[in-house]
Design an enzyme around this catalytic site. Structure first.
Site, PDB file in Angstrom:
ATOM      1  N   GLU A 114       1.156  -1.332   0.285  1.00 26.34           N
ATOM      2  CA  GLU A 114      -0.189  -0.063  -0.197  1.00 26.34           C
ATOM      3  C   GLU A 114       0.683   1.269  -0.215  1.00 26.34           C
ATOM      4  O   GLU A 114       1.922   1.182   0.491  1.00 26.34           O
ATOM      5  CB  GLU A 114      -0.976  -0.087   1.266  1.00 26.34           C
ATOM      6  CG  GLU A 114      -1.854  -0.950   1.452  1.00 26.34           C
ATOM      7  CD  GLU A 114      -2.054  -1.429   2.863  1.00 26.34           C
ATOM      8  OE1 GLU A 114      -2.157  -0.016   3.551  1.00 26.34           O
ATOM      9  OE2 GLU A 114      -2.793  -1.638   3.092  1.00 26.34           O
ATOM     10  N   LYS A 116       2.789   4.789   0.840  1.00 27.04           N
ATOM     11  CA  LYS A 116       2.533   5.286   2.874  1.00 27.04           C
ATOM     12  C   LYS A 116       2.412   6.283   3.093  1.00 27.04           C
ATOM     13  O   LYS A 116       3.006   6.986   1.919  1.00 27.04           O
ATOM     14  CB  LYS A 116       4.172   4.797   3.287  1.00 27.04           C
ATOM     15  CG  LYS A 116       4.190   5.272   4.609  1.00 27.04           C
ATOM     16  CD  LYS A 116       5.216   4.813   4.964  1.00 27.04           C
ATOM     17  CE  LYS A 116       6.179   5.650   6.358  1.00 27.04           C
ATOM     18  NZ  LYS A 116       5.948   6.809   6.592  1.00 27.04           N
ATOM     19  N   ASP A 118       1.691  10.607   3.639  1.00 30.38           N
ATOM     20  CA  ASP A 118       1.931  11.240   4.756  1.00 30.38           C
ATOM     21  C   ASP A 118       1.538  11.803   5.267  1.00 30.38           C
ATOM     22  O   ASP A 118       1.529  13.419   4.886  1.00 30.38           O
ATOM     23  CB  ASP A 118       3.268  11.646   3.347  1.00 30.38           C
ATOM     24  CG  ASP A 118       4.324  12.225   4.022  1.00 30.38           C
ATOM     25  OD1 ASP A 118       4.679  12.600   5.651  1.00 30.38           O
ATOM     26  OD2 ASP A 118       5.465  13.222   3.755  1.00 30.38           O
ATOM     27  N   TYR A 225      -6.650   2.193   6.916  1.00 27.86           N
ATOM     28  CA  TYR A 225      -6.380   0.595   6.344  1.00 27.86           C
ATOM     29  C   TYR A 225      -6.096  -0.121   7.387  1.00 27.86           C
ATOM     30  O   TYR A 225      -5.410  -1.636   7.187  1.00 27.86           O
ATOM     31  CB  TYR A 225      -4.819   1.728   5.770  1.00 27.86           C
ATOM     32  CG  TYR A 225      -4.348   2.231   6.958  1.00 27.86           C
ATOM     33  CD1 TYR A 225      -3.844   3.555   6.634  1.00 27.86           C
ATOM     34  CD2 TYR A 225      -3.470   1.307   8.112  1.00 27.86           C
ATOM     35  CE1 TYR A 225      -3.019   4.129   7.329  1.00 27.86           C
ATOM     36  CE2 TYR A 225      -2.673   1.961   8.669  1.00 27.86           C
ATOM     37  CZ  TYR A 225      -2.594   3.431   8.427  1.00 27.86           C
ATOM     38  OH  TYR A 225      -1.971   4.623   9.581  1.00 27.86           O
ATOM     39  N   LYS A 314      11.008   3.398   1.999  1.00 31.26           N
ATOM     40  CA  LYS A 314      11.078   4.644   2.770  1.00 31.26           C
ATOM     41  C   LYS A 314      11.814   5.250   1.099  1.00 31.26           C
ATOM     42  O   LYS A 314      12.581   4.184   0.423  1.00 31.26           O
ATOM     43  CB  LYS A 314      12.015   5.028   3.267  1.00 31.26           C
ATOM     44  CG  LYS A 314      11.200   4.920   5.033  1.00 31.26           C
ATOM     45  CD  LYS A 314      10.255   5.721   4.690  1.00 31.26           C
ATOM     46  CE  LYS A 314      10.620   7.524   5.728  1.00 31.26           C
ATOM     47  NZ  LYS A 314      10.013   7.789   6.933  1.00 31.26           N
ATOM     48  N   CYS A 408      12.797  48.718   6.185  1.00 26.86           N
ATOM     49  CA  CYS A 408      12.583  47.998   4.977  1.00 26.86           C
ATOM     50  C   CYS A 408      13.565  48.135   3.862  1.00 26.86           C
ATOM     51  O   CYS A 408      13.894  49.216   4.325  1.00 26.86           O
ATOM     52  CB  CYS A 408      11.119  48.914   4.507  1.00 26.86           C
ATOM     53  SG  CYS A 408      11.035  48.166   2.499  1.00 26.86           S
ATOM     54  N   CYS A 411      12.632  50.930   1.203  1.00 29.11           N
ATOM     55  CA  CYS A 411      11.263  52.038   1.252  1.00 29.11           C
ATOM     56  C   CYS A 411      12.627  52.795   2.305  1.00 29.11           C
ATOM     57  O   CYS A 411      12.538  53.855   2.744  1.00 29.11           O
ATOM     58  CB  CYS A 411      10.821  51.438   1.174  1.00 29.11           C
ATOM     59  SG  CYS A 411       9.243  51.559   1.905  1.00 29.11           S
ATOM     60  N   CYS A 426       6.253  45.907   6.430  1.00 28.37           N
ATOM     61  CA  CYS A 426       6.580  47.079   6.191  1.00 28.37           C
ATOM     62  C   CYS A 426       5.886  48.186   6.109  1.00 28.37           C
ATOM     63  O   CYS A 426       4.304  48.145   5.663  1.00 28.37           O
ATOM     64  CB  CYS A 426       7.533  47.370   4.305  1.00 28.37           C
ATOM     65  SG  CYS A 426       7.525  48.617   3.844  1.00 28.37           S
ATOM     66  N   CYS A 431       5.921  52.076  -0.875  1.00 30.81           N
ATOM     67  CA  CYS A 431       7.514  51.465  -0.632  1.00 30.81           C
ATOM     68  C   CYS A 431       7.142  51.011  -2.390  1.00 30.81           C
ATOM     69  O   CYS A 431       6.148  50.196  -2.917  1.00 30.81           O
ATOM     70  CB  CYS A 431       7.700  49.659   0.086  1.00 30.81           C
ATOM     71  SG  CYS A 431       8.623  48.833   0.300  1.00 30.81           S
TER      72      CYS A 431
HETATM   73  S1  IVH Z   1      -0.072   0.274   9.074  1.00 29.59           S
HETATM   74  C1  IVH Z   1       1.222  -1.200  13.058  1.00 29.59           C
HETATM   75  N1  IVH Z   1      -0.626   1.617   6.411  1.00 29.59           N
HETATM   76  O1  IVH Z   1       2.924   5.287   8.913  1.00 29.59           O
HETATM   77  C2  IVH Z   1       0.882  -1.123  11.217  1.00 29.59           C
HETATM   78  N2  IVH Z   1       0.366   2.819   8.109  1.00 29.59           N
HETATM   79  O2  IVH Z   1       5.569   5.762   9.678  1.00 29.59           O
HETATM   80  C3  IVH Z   1       0.228   0.280  11.199  1.00 29.59           C
HETATM   81  N3  IVH Z   1       1.473   5.196   7.476  1.00 29.59           N
HETATM   82  O3  IVH Z   1       2.072   5.613  11.933  1.00 29.59           O
HETATM   83  C4  IVH Z   1       0.780   0.878  10.044  1.00 29.59           C
HETATM   84  N4  IVH Z   1       0.380   4.460   5.544  1.00 29.59           N
HETATM   85  O4  IVH Z   1       1.060   6.869  10.360  1.00 29.59           O
HETATM   86  C5  IVH Z   1      -0.273   1.670   7.348  1.00 29.59           C
HETATM   87  N5  IVH Z   1      -0.243   2.474   4.696  1.00 29.59           N
HETATM   88  C6  IVH Z   1       0.117   2.653   5.137  1.00 29.59           C
HETATM   89  C7  IVH Z   1       0.052   3.231   6.127  1.00 29.59           C
HETATM   90  C8  IVH Z   1       1.088   3.860   7.292  1.00 29.59           C
HETATM   91  C9  IVH Z   1       1.344   5.881   6.084  1.00 29.59           C
HETATM   92  C10 IVH Z   1       1.530   5.726   8.966  1.00 29.59           C
HETATM   93  C11 IVH Z   1       1.215   5.303   9.766  1.00 29.59           C
HETATM   94  C12 IVH Z   1       2.739   4.837  10.726  1.00 29.59           C
HETATM   95  C13 IVH Z   1       3.226   5.253   9.583  1.00 29.59           C
HETATM   96  C14 IVH Z   1       5.034   4.382  10.513  1.00 29.59           C
END
Ligand code: IVH
Length: 669
Positions: A114, A116, A118, A225, A314, A408, A411, A426, A431
């Site tokens: 999945e 991740k 942000d 999720y 990552k 400033c 000016c 300012c 200006c």
């Molecule tokens: S699963 C125990 N799935 O990433 C497993 N986490 O760095 C729980 N996050 O604190 C996490 N997308 O906030 C999971 N598809 C995803 C995610 C996800 C973002 C975040 C989550 C977690 C952090 C860990």
């Protein structure tokens, strides 16, 4: 209608509206138009007004409710919200897979991948299928109760669908789509407010608002999720199944999810997405790889901080190290002073970067940034790079601390920072830097759209005293322009023609171009819809102004202050004398000539940046067109915003012309 009938009708309406919210926000596949939807909401609102004691907390009218909080209340999570271990390479990912397989001898393991997201992690509790609590992750054991704020997220169901288990807690990630983030920052820039550094900070800041009305305006979204606890229903057997169920129960679940049986495939997939991540309309900082079988997950268990069955792969950060040569100060249209780091040029993610924003004085102080420092800079999406941190070990002692000047730099007027504001300004009334930026804003594409009037030309016009306010543009003559640098007779004529053409822009563009603080592009549109002339806007009462969506006390005060200034009066007088249009032509207010879209059926999909779905439909209808919810061969145009749904695909299949937002705006004008 008697009470019993009202009770029944209200329950039915809540259910129907919840279903249409699901179609729209979760499946991105609405089956009715926004106008039809609004009619349902209005009917419910009418009934709720007549029978206030029948209003329920899961009513779609109750997303923004309650008083601003004093503080957030701590809440303990039903199960700890664990964090993830990170891997940064294919080898580390393979090590992870070997560890897992070593703990499950003789078994086959499937992997779910999945994105991740942000954003920030939240836990949601549903009792009798109604959302009763939303909490931030906090330290994993205890978070903060932010229910009021999470309720404002339109894709988050207040009530689950009937197939959902009665008691359920889930985990998801709240985030701000990049489009919403950019728009928020544009509005903040227009208002002279400090900008958010990235969508994650903006999302976190929005969720931790004590006043839910602020959160409601921030356009947050949430992917769910994970099932944390579940009662009264058969648990799923795999994570992939859990995601399917979550979707069925009413949650927004990311359509991007994949199951692989070999870790090499997972690695290849992750590497491909590292390149493609910007295709998504929200930020992702990696991929999460999970063991698919929930039974295997249970047997693998967790260490103190993170599960053994999942890992975050990552993406390489778009970061680089470079040195700050200097810190300069730029002066904006509202006089805001922004410190900018001048960098030794460095490449980040394929782009050469030589400037980075330092936002404001507090930011510099908090990171202790000094001239001469070696710093880590980061590019997030298309946003201007920012300084992440100073490399402390590289300090020689010769670095020079920086503070904003008391006067400033352009000016010489005094610089003030009002209590409670992060921004220093300012105070100069004349200006040249402010003037330059004001003219630049006035001429910009989304304001009066004067082609050819670029920064270099504006700079010269201001420096020579040819332009002291926007109205002076209309007094420019050929002989003023021709002697300027990089200006021939031909280009002088072109610029003059473009300036003349701008006299006839729609009212909302003029309102926006005037640069009233807190009145962005959208606000200007809403004001122009309500007040057909600049005069009507000036004469509007407080009540009338506050009745315009998005106008609050702050904007009201700013509009008042703007019209009170002598400078404004002079400017408007000059603009009028120059022949700049200051009202909507009668036609646009409903005469027969105002029906340029008569007979056309137009479908909208995705999010528009300049207006809401409702406003777009109203604009179509006001011009005689018919907004529709579904694409067919009889559709004349499909307008495609950001993150469009299946309707864009369908339009292409049927050969229906597709319009971008810009093209749509042209069509409206
Ligand atoms: S699963 C125990 N799935 O990433 C497993 N986490 O760095 C729980 N996050 O604190 C996490 N997308 O906030 C999971 N598809 C995803 C995610 C996800 C973002 C975040 C989550 C977690 C952090 C860990």
């Amino acid at each position: 209608m008697d009470e019993a009938a009202a009770r029944e009708r209200m329950a039915r309406l809540r259910e129907e509206i919840a279903y249409h919210d699901y179609r729209y926000y979760v499946l991105d596949d609405p089956v009715i138009t926004d106008a039809e939807y609004d009619e349902l909401v209005r009917e419910l609102q009418r009934l709720e007004a007549a029978f206030p004691h029948l209003v329920t907390p899961d009513s779609p009218t109750q997303r923004v409710g309650g008083r601003p909080l004093e503080s957030f209340v701590p809440v303990r999570h039903p199960v700890p919200l664990l964090s993830l271990a990170n891997v940064f390479s294919e080898e580390e990912l393979a090590d992870f897979a070997r560890r897992v397989e070593g703990l499950l001898p003789g078994e086959t393991v499937e992997w779910v991948v999945e994105p991740k997201y942000d954003g920030l992690s939240v836990a949601l509790t549903y009792e009798d299928r109604v959302l009763t609590r939303g909490a931030t992750r906090g330290d994993g054991e205890t978070g903060e109760d932010v229910t009021q704020n999470l309720r404002t997220i339109r894709s988050l169901p207040l009530r689950l669908r009937p197939s959902a288990p009665p008691r359920l807690t889930v985990r998801g990630e709240v985030f701000m789509p990049r489009g919403a983030f950019e728009r928020l920052n544009e509005e903040r820039a227009a208002a002279g407010e400090p900008l958010f550094a990235n969508p994650r900070n903006a999302a976190a800041g929005s969720v931790r608002q004590l006043d839910a009305r602020v959160t409601a305006r921030r356009r947050l979204d949430c992917f769910v999720y994970e099932i944390l606890t579940l009662e009264g229903s058969e648990p799923p057997r795999t994570q992939a199944e859990a995601l399917e169920l979550l979707l069925e129960w009413g949650f927004r679940v990311n359509p991007h999810r994949w199951v692989f049986s070999r870790i090499e495939e997972v690695a290849r997939h992750c590497a491909a997405w590292a390149e493609r991540r910007w295709e998504l309309p929200y930020d992702v900082d990696g991929m999460v790889i999970k063991v698919n079988s929930l039974d295997q997950q249970r047997r693998l268990g967790a260490t103190a901080r993170s599960p053994r069955w999942a890992v975050a792969y990552k993406f390489p950060a778009q970061q680089a190290k470079t040195r700050i040569r200097d810190i300069i100060v730029s002066v904006g249209r509202t006089g805001a002073l922004t410190p900018v780091a001048v960098l030794e040029p460095v490449e980040v993610g394929g782009v050469t970067v030589s400037r980075a924003s330092l936002h404001n004085e507090d930011y510099i102080r908090a990171k202790d940034v000094r001239i001469g420092d070696l710093v880590v800079i980061q590019r997030a999406g298309e946003v201007i790079p920012e300084v992440v941190r100073v490399v402390g070990e590289a300090r020689t002692g010769r670095e020079r601390p920086f503070s904003l000047p008391a006067r400033c730099p352009v000016c010489g007027a005094e610089v003030v920072r009002l209590p409670g504001e992060a921004v220093s300004r300012c105070t100069g009334v004349a200006c040249p830097a402010q003037l330059r930026e004001k003219i630049r804003h006035y001429a910009s594409r989304t304001a009066m759209d004067i082609e050819g009037l670029g920064p270099a030309l504006i700079e010269q016009l201001v420096a020579r005293g040819l332009v002291r306010d926007a109205a002076d543009l209309y007094a420019l003559r050929r002989e003023d322009l021709v002697p300027l640098e990089r200006m021939g007779e031909k280009s002088a004529d072109n610029v003059l023609a473009a300036i003349a053409a701008s006299k006839d822009r729609p009212l909302h563009r003029l309102i926006y171009a005037l640069g009233i603080r807190f009145v962005g592009e959208r606000g200007a549109r809403l004001l122009a819809e309500r007040f057909p002339s600049l005069d009507a806007l000036r004469r509007a009462s407080d009540e009338e102004l506050l009745a315009v969506p998005e106008v609050g006390e702050k904007t009201l005060a700013s509009i008042r202050a703007f019209f009170r200034q002598e400078q404004t009066e002079r400017l408007l007088e000059k603009l009028r004398a120059a022949g700049v249009r200051m009202e909507e032509p009668r036609a646009a207010r409903g005469g027969p000539a105002a029906q340029p879209l008569a007979g056309l059926t137009i479908v909208l999909t995705g999010t528009l940046r300049s207006m809401t779905r409702q406003e777009a439909e109203a604009a179509i209808a006001a011009r005689g067109g018919r907004p529709s919810g579904s694409v067919s061969r009889r559709t004349d145009y499909v307008v495609v915003g950001e993150n469009p749904g299946s309707k864009a695909v369908r339009a292409r299949e049927l050969g229906v012309p597709v319009l971008s937002e810009e093209e749509f705006l042209v069509l409206l004008e």
